[in-house]
Motif scaffolding. Structure first.
Motif, mmCIF file in Angstrom:
data_model
loop_
_atom_site.group_PDB
_atom_site.id
_atom_site.type_symbol
_atom_site.label_atom_id
_atom_site.label_comp_id
_atom_site.label_asym_id
_atom_site.label_seq_id
_atom_site.Cartn_x
_atom_site.Cartn_y
_atom_site.Cartn_z
ATOM 1 N N GLN A 41 31.437 40.232 50.958
ATOM 2 C CA GLN A 41 31.261 40.151 49.476
ATOM 3 C C GLN A 41 31.644 38.811 48.972
ATOM 4 O O GLN A 41 32.723 38.090 49.185
ATOM 5 N N ARG A 42 30.931 38.098 48.228
ATOM 6 C CA ARG A 42 31.085 37.001 47.567
ATOM 7 C C ARG A 42 31.635 37.125 46.074
ATOM 8 O O ARG A 42 31.323 37.818 45.404
ATOM 9 N N LEU A 43 32.927 36.538 46.207
ATOM 10 C CA LEU A 43 33.924 36.669 44.874
ATOM 11 C C LEU A 43 33.540 35.170 44.244
ATOM 12 O O LEU A 43 34.442 34.629 44.364
ATOM 13 N N GLY A 44 32.581 35.046 43.266
ATOM 14 C CA GLY A 44 32.409 33.743 42.849
ATOM 15 C C GLY A 44 32.248 33.568 41.431
ATOM 16 O O GLY A 44 32.086 32.593 40.668
ATOM 17 N N GLU A 45 32.291 34.874 40.769
ATOM 18 C CA GLU A 45 31.835 34.761 39.330
ATOM 19 C C GLU A 45 33.386 35.406 38.578
ATOM 20 O O GLU A 45 33.838 36.218 38.882
ATOM 21 N N PRO A 46 33.810 34.382 37.608
ATOM 22 C CA PRO A 46 35.045 34.886 37.063
ATOM 23 C C PRO A 46 35.175 35.827 36.184
ATOM 24 O O PRO A 46 34.217 36.397 35.574
ATOM 25 N N LEU A 47 36.096 36.817 36.279
ATOM 26 C CA LEU A 47 36.404 37.861 35.614
ATOM 27 C C LEU A 47 35.388 38.978 35.872
ATOM 28 O O LEU A 47 34.921 39.977 35.053
ATOM 29 N N GLU A 48 35.012 39.120 37.128
ATOM 30 C CA GLU A 48 34.193 40.104 37.472
ATOM 31 C C GLU A 48 34.764 40.828 38.303
ATOM 32 O O GLU A 48 34.842 40.620 39.538
ATOM 33 N N PRO A 49 35.255 42.027 38.220
ATOM 34 C CA PRO A 49 35.971 42.952 38.971
ATOM 35 C C PRO A 49 35.063 43.487 40.201
ATOM 36 O O PRO A 49 33.964 43.813 40.088
ATOM 37 N N PHE A 50 35.828 43.352 41.431
ATOM 38 C CA PHE A 50 35.415 44.001 42.697
ATOM 39 C C PHE A 50 36.347 44.876 43.260
ATOM 40 O O PHE A 50 37.465 44.693 43.586
ATOM 41 N N HIS A 51 35.800 46.214 43.340
ATOM 42 C CA HIS A 51 36.614 47.325 43.777
ATOM 43 C C HIS A 51 36.248 47.266 45.344
ATOM 44 O O HIS A 51 35.102 47.525 45.642
ATOM 45 N N PHE A 52 37.478 47.583 46.206
ATOM 46 C CA PHE A 52 37.134 48.080 47.446
ATOM 47 C C PHE A 52 38.355 48.682 48.228
ATOM 48 O O PHE A 52 39.556 48.839 47.667
ATOM 49 N N SER A 53 38.245 49.066 49.392
ATOM 50 C CA SER A 53 39.184 49.965 50.033
ATOM 51 C C SER A 53 40.105 49.056 50.752
ATOM 52 O O SER A 53 39.849 47.948 51.310
ATOM 53 N N GLY A 54 41.433 49.088 50.560
ATOM 54 C CA GLY A 54 42.325 48.496 51.111
ATOM 55 C C GLY A 54 42.945 48.937 52.607
ATOM 56 O O GLY A 54 43.688 48.291 53.244
ATOM 57 N N ASP A 55 42.004 49.892 53.169
ATOM 58 C CA ASP A 55 42.229 50.295 54.719
ATOM 59 C C ASP A 55 42.118 49.203 55.637
ATOM 60 O O ASP A 55 42.727 49.180 56.476
#
Length: 195
Positions: free
Chosen positions: A78-92
């Protein structure tokens, strides 16, 4: 009211970055027994993200060009490049973060799976939020006025956050022009999750 810069940064669980803990439940919980946790992270170099089994995570870029998150097995890329756009994912699974173009800072919320849910909403316009078990409103830029039933309005400035640990009321949130905020509402998924 929380002033973010007054919170002492601490090393990540794996020692590869720094974090400012905004709130944790229960208050005395550690990294292995929290019900929910909200924090700010500073990422200055490519670094691993620790695994948090049985935890659901949400990360939101606040400043900088962001990062690319990858798991070793390739299931998460996942690219996290957009400010204030939540990205949900598993912490496993443990992840590796590769910076896109220099240091970045981000907001994180972690909830114990099956016990709590975090709804994360970026705001730039007037918003009415329903009551919930706990909430945090973070002002990334600009300012906002918060109105609650039976209470005087409060002002929230850039670099501040308002926290309701228990019984967060319904809120009327009025951002100033060009303000950006992040609202986190925490809801229990089982009866014994509440204090």
């Amino acid at each position: 009211m929380i002033t973010l810069e007054r919170i002492e940064p601490r090393p990540w669980k794996n020692g590869a970055g720094r974090t400012r803990e905004l709130a944790v439940h229960p208050r005395d919980a550690g990294m292995d027994d929290f019900e929910w946790r909200m924090s700010l992270a500073e990422v200055a170099a490519d670094a691993p993200f620790s695994a948090f089994p049985d935890v659901d995570r949400c990360i939101v870029l606040l400043r900088g060009a962001g990062m690319h998150l990858r798991s070793e097995d390739g299931r998460l890329d996942q690219r996290l490049g957009e400010p204030l756009e939540p990205f949900h994912f598993s912490g496993d699974a443990a992840l590796h973060a590769t910076l896109i173009d220099g240091p970045s800072s981000d907001f994180n919320v972690m909830t114990r799976r099956g016990r709590w849910r975090a709804d994360v909403t970026p705001l730039s316009d007037t918003h009415d939020a329903s009551a919930c078990a706990a909430a945090l409103l973070l002002c990334r830029s600009g300012e906002a006025t918060i109105s609650m039933p039976g209470d005087a309005p409060r002002n929230l400035q850039s670099g501040q956050a308002a926290l309701w640990r228990h019984d967060a009321p319904a809120l009327h949130i009025a951002p100033s022009f060009a303000a950006t905020l992040l609202l986190v509402q925490l809801r229990p998924l089982c009866q014994d999750a509440m204090p």
